[in-house]
Motif scaffolding. Structure first.
Motif, PDB file in Angstrom:
ATOM      1  N   ARG A  79     190.297  50.414  54.395  1.00 55.54           N
ATOM      2  CA  ARG A  79     189.090  49.546  55.047  1.00 55.54           C
ATOM      3  C   ARG A  79     189.008  48.152  54.708  1.00 55.54           C
ATOM      4  NH1 ARG A  79     184.755  51.277  51.543  1.00 55.54           N
ATOM      5  NH2 ARG A  79     185.578  52.226  49.874  1.00 55.54           N
ATOM      6  N   PHE A 137     184.490  45.486  51.720  1.00 49.58           N
ATOM      7  CA  PHE A 137     184.124  46.413  50.616  1.00 49.58           C
ATOM      8  C   PHE A 137     182.680  46.427  50.311  1.00 49.58           C
ATOM      9  CE2 PHE A 137     184.254  48.238  46.155  1.00 49.58           C
ATOM     10  CZ  PHE A 137     184.584  49.568  46.403  1.00 49.58           C
ATOM     11  N   ILE A 138     181.729  47.257  51.059  1.00 48.96           N
ATOM     12  CA  ILE A 138     180.533  47.250  51.074  1.00 48.96           C
ATOM     13  C   ILE A 138     179.602  46.102  50.265  1.00 48.96           C
ATOM     14  CG2 ILE A 138     179.760  49.661  51.112  1.00 48.96           C
ATOM     15  CD1 ILE A 138     180.755  50.383  48.725  1.00 48.96           C
ATOM     16  N   LEU A 163     187.164  39.766  46.231  1.00 44.21           N
ATOM     17  CA  LEU A 163     185.970  40.645  46.169  1.00 44.21           C
ATOM     18  C   LEU A 163     185.698  41.519  47.434  1.00 44.21           C
ATOM     19  CD1 LEU A 163     183.736  39.094  43.503  1.00 44.21           C
ATOM     20  CD2 LEU A 163     185.989  40.300  43.090  1.00 44.21           C
ATOM     21  N   ARG A 205     194.131  48.984  45.483  1.00 47.98           N
ATOM     22  CA  ARG A 205     192.961  47.934  46.271  1.00 47.98           C
ATOM     23  C   ARG A 205     193.894  46.776  46.085  1.00 47.98           C
ATOM     24  NH1 ARG A 205     187.968  49.103  42.694  1.00 47.98           N
ATOM     25  NH2 ARG A 205     187.034  51.046  43.683  1.00 47.98           N
ATOM     26  N   VAL A 257     196.656  46.494  43.536  1.00 48.23           N
ATOM     27  CA  VAL A 257     196.387  46.989  42.201  1.00 48.23           C
ATOM     28  C   VAL A 257     195.907  48.551  42.005  1.00 48.23           C
ATOM     29  CG1 VAL A 257     194.850  46.393  40.277  1.00 48.23           C
ATOM     30  CG2 VAL A 257     195.640  44.484  41.803  1.00 48.23           C
ATOM     31  N   ALA A 299     193.666  51.050  40.972  1.00 50.96           N
ATOM     32  CA  ALA A 299     192.373  50.903  40.690  1.00 50.96           C
ATOM     33  C   ALA A 299     191.598  52.243  40.320  1.00 50.96           C
ATOM     34  CB  ALA A 299     191.439  50.189  41.781  1.00 50.96           C
ATOM     35  N   LYS A 300     192.256  53.253  40.694  1.00 50.68           N
ATOM     36  CA  LYS A 300     191.555  54.508  40.404  1.00 50.68           C
ATOM     37  C   LYS A 300     192.515  55.658  40.623  1.00 50.68           C
ATOM     38  CE  LYS A 300     187.609  54.789  41.864  1.00 50.68           C
ATOM     39  NZ  LYS A 300     186.495  54.867  42.778  1.00 50.68           N
ATOM     40  N   LEU A 301     192.518  56.590  39.747  1.00 48.81           N
ATOM     41  CA  LEU A 301     193.408  58.089  39.829  1.00 48.81           C
ATOM     42  C   LEU A 301     192.251  59.030  39.573  1.00 48.81           C
ATOM     43  CD1 LEU A 301     196.134  57.121  36.906  1.00 48.81           C
ATOM     44  CD2 LEU A 301     196.220  56.929  39.417  1.00 48.81           C
ATOM     45  N   GLU A 302     192.530  59.961  40.704  1.00 52.19           N
ATOM     46  CA  GLU A 302     191.697  61.156  40.868  1.00 52.19           C
ATOM     47  C   GLU A 302     192.476  62.372  40.922  1.00 52.19           C
ATOM     48  OE1 GLU A 302     187.755  60.060  42.887  1.00 52.19           O
ATOM     49  OE2 GLU A 302     189.177  58.680  43.771  1.00 52.19           O
ATOM     50  N   ILE A 349     196.469  54.210  34.546  1.00 51.40           N
ATOM     51  CA  ILE A 349     196.747  52.763  34.798  1.00 51.40           C
ATOM     52  C   ILE A 349     196.843  52.039  33.702  1.00 51.40           C
ATOM     53  CG2 ILE A 349     195.166  51.266  36.036  1.00 51.40           C
ATOM     54  CD1 ILE A 349     193.720  53.121  37.514  1.00 51.40           C
ATOM     55  N   TYR A 369     199.644  49.020  33.562  1.00 57.30           N
ATOM     56  CA  TYR A 369     199.359  47.631  33.290  1.00 57.30           C
ATOM     57  C   TYR A 369     199.587  47.187  31.649  1.00 57.30           C
ATOM     58  CZ  TYR A 369     198.155  47.574  38.211  1.00 57.30           C
ATOM     59  OH  TYR A 369     198.339  47.578  39.544  1.00 57.30           O
TER      60      TYR A 369
END
Lengths: 753, 256
Positions: free
Chosen positions: A12, A15-16, A39, A65, A68, A70-73, A107, A111
């Motif tokens: 998307r 981003f809000i 951003l 993102r 990059v 940005a998150k692992l779930e 992450i 990095y």
């Protein structure tokens, strides 16, 4: 590069809501570009993959993102984070999946500024434990040219067997085997023999499968010897299935010299003298037979050697075992009765007993408890798991005829990962069957992870040319001639097939391009094979038109899954699971893969060349026992926060745990005049190191213990000079049946410094 | 097994923050009385709460790290910690793990002391901090009896923040990016039940990752929600202080 999957289609833009400032800049047209573009206007995609912070292969959804991570779930489509039998999958999946702190710190590994970014060439010919290699950055072409030159020497001298490889598991494993076959060396070796080869051998001997897994969630009694699944979380479903088992009314009993994290959740904990698990299990078996609580029908139909075993157990009474293992005869008797009468039950043992010189027999004695009560391949019992098999490699070449350097064939239950201990003993003592010149060491810090640090270093120094492929410079790469930058799991392909009781294959895939445009470990071997123009059996240059992705694609299509790599990418969570659910009582439908085609109490019919004391799972004292000079057992274990010796530089994990301690029972410490937190000297006949004491009432008073993986001196800033390395205190001790390294067979003393 | 003999206590605290926070909390408990706060929760709307089942907590700190990653917290700032305690005398040993998040108190002492109104009790029950308004006075840190708050001094894990540390991320309804002097640096920070995730219908990161599946999250106003059902028979930390925590615990009650 990546397409988001259908089920996760969440790319998307916009981003809000942003801050007021950003809100204003949105209206400002051009100025927004420089200030707010990054951003507010970025692409976010979610990509399923499999973790490799340890070998467990947990399912992960990575959020990327604008390039990059940005998150692992957790990825709830991948059973590894959910449960191990299909019976429980749908129900457990409602609670989602799980990920451990190591996986969630991936992450920061990706990095980490300490990563090796370019190939490095040693310019200092002198090698030593603290010698600066004086690295010089070189190009990939230069690196390949130098490596090819060294390997061509071996080809020209017609001794390709002078090449040996060492590697972490589940990382380019089969590519390295193919490479070895193409090059002509049998010396392809992997991590397993410094880990759990004893359990694999014991399970092969008893069940004919190499990694049976307990169906804990559906069990009524869980009896675990020397395993800490709530901290040494090999598969991320383990805490859930054990705790669900408990919620369902199962009893959890832990046999361990220390009060482990799993013991903390157990109904009963029995502190045991290290290396005596076998005696306890034999006495339990004695009681089960005496009390007539064994499953006669199962034993008659499906087992071999019961009468021999029964005869051997005649005098293995609880009173006999009490004197050996320290658990009272009364407790042994009640354990045996509870185990046999709470069905289905599971008795399991891993590397606690497994990394000691009587481990093969100890683990067999434990596993045979399941056989005695018939809790084999039943819901809630010990499952006869067989790992999903990929199809044949596209590389057609037969293995070389030469014998292995490590003498693996001398070990009746030797593991195909080789025998690291024998390799290094022979390198050090210069008495191997032939000379080794070149080693490839992939994602393995042998100097820290092998017993007998100083002699491992000397052994490595005897090799002419060492290539280390790793994410980091460390104690082992310091002895290398060339270092090749490795990839983190977020940058590479792979397939994960292990760890549950029904067939599955899960995709590991790059969620971003490798940060330094480096080759993945598998691609490195493929590229090397191409540059060496290694030929397959039809005379064609191997890999000339096969990338690693193609290689995986072909093997997937040739497997039972019969899907393409692209189809696997598109599957929910990047996972294929067999439509066949977990199968119970498979022994009724297929042949048991032991030599007698029965579950085996005895190896008396074995064609293997085994000595008499291994026919039955006899109790024998471990070889190295405490004495006056070195009066304490020293055990070591894995803590949830770290994997082997490779995660200590991760800042998140370092904050959780940045060093190990020497745990000691306060009674023992007080009697010797030591204080909590005191720095002490730890001495064994083979080495000395310094350690910080920590009082722990959960330590057996005769036992000292510590977490492994610490004590780095040449790793990154977060890891260096913290804690101590337990392997500086042991020697080249190898299990004579399996070739397993015996990390837990150490005796030490401590002294004031 | 015999009855447990407790001869000594040992606290192994997983982070420096935890240590400082708890010490501060102990001091406050003795010196600070809690008055009623005006910001009562609007019970017509959703009121979020969390239940942590200590019988299922294995002390792995997956929650701690899931939270760090989600909220891009710098060194020494952990919205979530797990306090580990081993006690007893061999062989009668007892080990417990106590995860500590923000209690999202209904009567939050932190809100009252904030001189600029940066920390607020939201209608949905979450106690929030507006980083742009926070002046970094840290009164709230001493007011919190749970040690749940810490100050962002602007440190990073590396002198040159790595790609992840420097990347944009969300907290509350805003996007932040660590840069010199920019919020949330120089602000007080704490757990907010991942309000940015909750707003999107997702669970807090710690709940999602939990290895033991010990955490339950949801709407306490809905009597049929899992969290409401689980909260029955639960207890709260330092209940004597009258803070009315919205984080509940199941399992054997610990000293607090």
């Amino acid at each position: 590069m990546k397409k988001p999957l259908d089920f996760l289609k969440c790319t998307r833009r916009g981003f809000i809501a942003g801050t007021a400032t950003i809100g204003v800049s949105l209206l400002n047209g051009k100025s927004m570009k420089s200030v707010a573009h990054d951003l507010l206007n970025f692409e976010e995609i979610k990509i399923p993959t499999c973790c490799h912070m340890c070998g467990g292969g947990t399912g992960v959804i990575a959020t990327v993102r604008d390039g990059v991570v940005a998150k692992l779930e957790p990825n709830k489509y991948n059973p590894i984070g959910v449960c191990n039998t299909s019976l429980n999958f749908t129900e457990n999946q409602k609670d989602g999946a799980a990920m451990c702190p190591k996986g969630l710190s991936g992450i920061m590994a990706l990095y980490d500024p300490d990563r090796v970014k370019k190939p490095l060439l040693r310019t200092n010919p002198e090698k030593g434990i603290n010698v600066d290699p004086k690295w010089r950055e070189i190009t990939w072409d230069e690196a390949f040219d130098i490596i090819v030159r060294e390997l061509k020497k071996l080809i020209n001298e017609d001794r390709p067997e002078a090449l040996i490889t060492f590697s972490e598991n589940s990382l380019a494993t089969s590519i390295q085997r193919d490479f070895g076959n193409l090059f002509g060396t049998p010396n392809i070796s992997f991590h397993t023999n410094i880990c759990s080869a004893t359990r694999k051998a014991a399970t092969m001997a008893v069940f004919g499968v190499d990694e049976p897994l307990g169906d804990y969630q559906n069990s009524k009694y869980m009896l675990i010897f020397g395993w800490n699944p709530l901290s040494a979380v090999k598969w991320s479903h383990l805490p859930q299935i054990l705790l669900n088992g408990k919620s369902n009314g199962s009893k959890l009993v832990i046999i361990d010299p220390r009060y482990s994290e799993t013991a903390a959740k157990a109904d009963l904990w029995y502190p045991i003298i290290p290396g005596t698990d076998g005696a306890l299990a034999l006495a339990m078996s004695h009681v089960i037979i005496e009390e007539n609580l064994y499953n006669q029908e199962f034993i008659e139909n499906w087992t071999f050697g019961f009468d021999e075993y029964k005869k051997y157990l005649k005098d293995k009474t609880p009173e006999w075992a009490e004197k050996i293992c320290g658990v009272s005869a009364k407790d042994i008797k009640s354990l045996a009765i509870e185990f046999a009468t709470n069905q289905p039950s599971i008795a399991d043992a891993w590397i606690g007993p497994g990394q000691q010189s009587n481990g093969f027999n100890s683990i067999r004695a434990v596993l045979l408890l399941n056989v005695l009560v018939g809790s084999v391949d039943e819901p809630g019992g010990m499952m006869m798991t067989e790992e999903f098999k990929l199809g044949e490699s596209p590389i057609r070449i037969s293995p070389p005829k030469k014998k292995r350097f490590d003498g693996k064939e001398k070990f009746p239950f030797g593991h195909n990962s080789g025998v690291y201990v024998e390799t290094f003993r022979q390198l050090f003592e210069e008495n191997g069957p032939y000379k080794l010149d070149v080693a490839f060491i992939t994602m393995s810090n042998l100097v820290l992870s092998m017993p007998n640090t100083s002699q491992v270093v000397e052994g490595l120094k005897k090799l002419k040319f060492i290539v280390v492929n790793d994410n980091y410079l460390n104690e082992t790469s310091n002895l290398a001639d060339i270092v090749i930058p490795g990839t983190t799991y977020l940058e590479r392909f792979g397939l994960v097939t292990r760890g549950i009781n029904w067939e599955y294959v899960a995709l590991r895939q790059p969620v971003i391009k490798p940060l330094f445009n480096q080759y993945s470990e598998a691609e490195f071997f493929i590229e090397l094979a191409k540059r060496l123009e290694l030929k397959d059996q039809s005379g064609q240059v191997a890999f000339s038109n096969i990338r690693y992705e193609d290689y995986l694609d072909i093997r997937l299509q040739r497997s039972k899954a019969n899907i393409t790599l692209d189809e696997l990418k598109e599957a929910p969570g990047g996972v294929w699971t067999s439509p066949e659910s977990t199968e119970y009582r498979r022994y009724e439908k297929t042949v048991i893969k032991t030599e007698t085609k029965k579950f085996q109490f005895s190896l008396s019919n074995s064609s293997k060349n085994i000595s008499l004391n291994y026919i039955l799972p006899e109790y024998q004292q471990r070889r190295w026992l405490p004495d006056k000079k070195y009066p304490y057992y020293l055990i070591s274990w894995k803590h949830i926060t770290h994997t082997h010796s490779r995660t200590q530089n991760n800042p998140y994990l370092s904050e959780l745990k940045d060093q190990n301690y020497l745990y000691i029972n306060p009674m023992t410490a007080n009697s010797l005049g030591f204080k909590d937190g005191e720095l002490v000297g730890v001495i064994s006949p083979f080495g000395e190191t310094k350690a910080q004491l920590r009082f722990s009432p959960g330590m057996h008073p005769e036992v000292l213990g510590t977490e492994w993986g610490f004590g780095h001196w040449a790793f990154g800033d977060y890891a260096r000079e913290k804690g101590f390395a337990v392997n500086q205190l042991n020697k080249f001790l190898v299990d004579e049946v399996t070739g397993q390294a015996l990390h837990k067979e150490i005796c030490v003393n401590i002294r004031k410094i | 097994m015999e009855e447990k003999k407790i001869t000594r206590k040992k606290f192994v605290i997983t982070s420096l923050l935890g240590t400082l926070g708890l010490v501060a909390g102990e001091l406050i408990r003795q010196s600070h009385s809690i008055d009623n706060i005006e910001n009562e929760v609007d019970t017509e709307n959703k009121k979020y709460g969390m239940v942590i089942d200590l019988d299922r907590c294995i002390g792995c700190n997956a929650c701690t790290i899931a939270c760090k990653q989600e909220n891009n917290t710098p060194p020494n700032i952990h919205y979530n910690v797990v306090i580990e305690k081993e006690e007893g005398e061999f062989p009668n040993v007892y080990n417990s793990f106590l995860p500590r998040v923000c209690m999202q108190c209904d009567k939050p002492p932190c809100v009252k002391v904030c001189p600029v109104g940066a920390t607020k009790k939201q209608k949905n029950g979450i106690v929030s901090i507006d980083y742009e308004t926070c002046i970094g006075c840290r009164y709230c840190m001493t007011a919190c009896p749970y040690g749940a708050r810490s100050f962002d001094f602007g440190e990073n894990y590396y002198d040159q923040p790595n790609t992840f540390e420097a990347s944009p991320y969300q907290e509350y309804d805003k996007i932040y990016q660590r840069g010199k002097g920019k919020a949330p640096q120089n602000s007080v920070r704490k757990c907010h039940f991942c309000s940015h995730r909750v707003d999107k219908g997702e669970l807090p990161a710690c709940v999602t990752a939990c290895l033991g599946k010990a955490r339950f999250f949801g709407d306490l106003n809905d009597p049929n929600s899992e969290v409401s059902i689980k909260a029955k028979g639960s207890w709260t930390l330092k209940s004597n202080l009258g803070t009315k925590p919205r984080t509940f615990y199941l399992g054997e009650k610990r000293d607090d």
